[in-house]
Design an enzyme around this catalytic site. Structure first.
Site, short mmCIF file in Angstrom:
data_model
loop_
_atom_site.label_atom_id
_atom_site.label_comp_id
_atom_site.label_asym_id
_atom_site.label_seq_id
_atom_site.Cartn_x
_atom_site.Cartn_y
_atom_site.Cartn_z
CB SER A 60 -0.88 0.00 1.25
OG SER A 60 -1.49 1.26 1.45
CE1 TYR B 51 -4.37 -1.93 5.16
CE2 TYR B 51 -3.37 0.17 4.56
CZ TYR B 51 -3.95 -1.03 4.19
OH TYR B 51 -4.08 -1.35 2.87
#
Length: 249
Positions: A141, A155
């Site tokens: 990501s 995250y």
């Protein structure tokens, strides 16, 4: 090189299902796994109806069951008659501010996104080392570029681990028949991106998936997708003052 037999984890929805549709359109055989096997079966039926010349094998897999990962990978390898690309895509986006009583959410995210990605990479690399060929793809990501505050902290840290894993493997395997690609998507229109609350930067699912598949097909060592604006932001984000980054929490 055209990789014709592709395994995708987390393929029941979102980016995984989107990549499955695009690779099927390109005539590739697919091994698809996820927890929701009913969704996989629906996707398999859709793909075989649209592209009857391909093979689509499906298996239920919870990637947090680390002992099950190599077993399922081997089953899909046998059914497809080989695997030459494995896409480690399964992930979750839970999160809470640390110390607010939701350690369970942060630990679940760290486990699924990093520890379980490591388990998948272990299983994939075992196959590729045996056959001395293959392409490992890790879906990370853009949040891996820099630590993020608040509910996104765990995250971002989990995805930074995935990116570091991909970089280490790429260095180790340079000049060998085994390729490694780390893909760092920005905000693409999935349920997870909708929860992120960055609507101005969200791109449609088909545009995002096409960018991801193009990067995977190029076998780039690392790719930020879609390239605009995320390639530029990848250079800018590490330089931003912490006061600016704090607004992303």
């Amino acid at each position: 090189m055209t990789r014709r037999k592709i395994l995708i984890t987390g393929a029941s929805s979102g980016l995984g299902a989107g990549m499955a549709r695009e690779f099927a359109r390109r005539g590739r055989d697919l091994g698809l796994c996820a927890r929701r096997v009913s969704h996989l079966e629906e996707l398999r039926d859709e793909l075989l109806t649209a592209y009857p010349g391909i093979t689509v094998a499906v298996r239920a897999l919870d990637v947090d069951d680390h002992a099950a990962v190599p077993k399922v990978f081997d089953e899909l390898r046998a059914e497809l008659g080989g695997l030459d690309r494995i896409i480690v895509n399964a992930g979750i986006g839970k999160g809470a501010r640390l110390g607010t009583g939701r350690a369970d959410a942060n630990l679940a995210t760290a486990t699924t996104n990093f520890v379980s990605a490591l388990a998948q990479a272990e299983a994939a690399m075992s196959i590729f080392r045996q056959q001395n060929a293959g392409h490992l793809v890790l879906i990370s990501s853009m949040s891996a570029v820099r630590g993020l505050p608040g509910k996104k902290a765990a995250y971002a840290a989990s995805k930074a681990g995935v990116t570091a894993l991909g970089e280490g493997l790429a260095i180790e395997l340079r000049g060998t028949p085994i390729a490694v690609t780390t893909v760092q998507p920005g905000f693409i229109a999935t349920d997870m991106a909708a929860q992120a609350g960055d609507a101005k930067l969200v791109v449609p699912l088909d545009k995002g998936v096409n960018s991801m598949v193009a990067a995977i097909e190029r076998e780039a060592v690392r790719a930020s997708v879609p390239e605009w604006p995320w390639r530029v932001l990848g250079f800018v984000m590490p330089l931003l003052p912490r006061a600016v980054m704090a607004r992303m929490g």
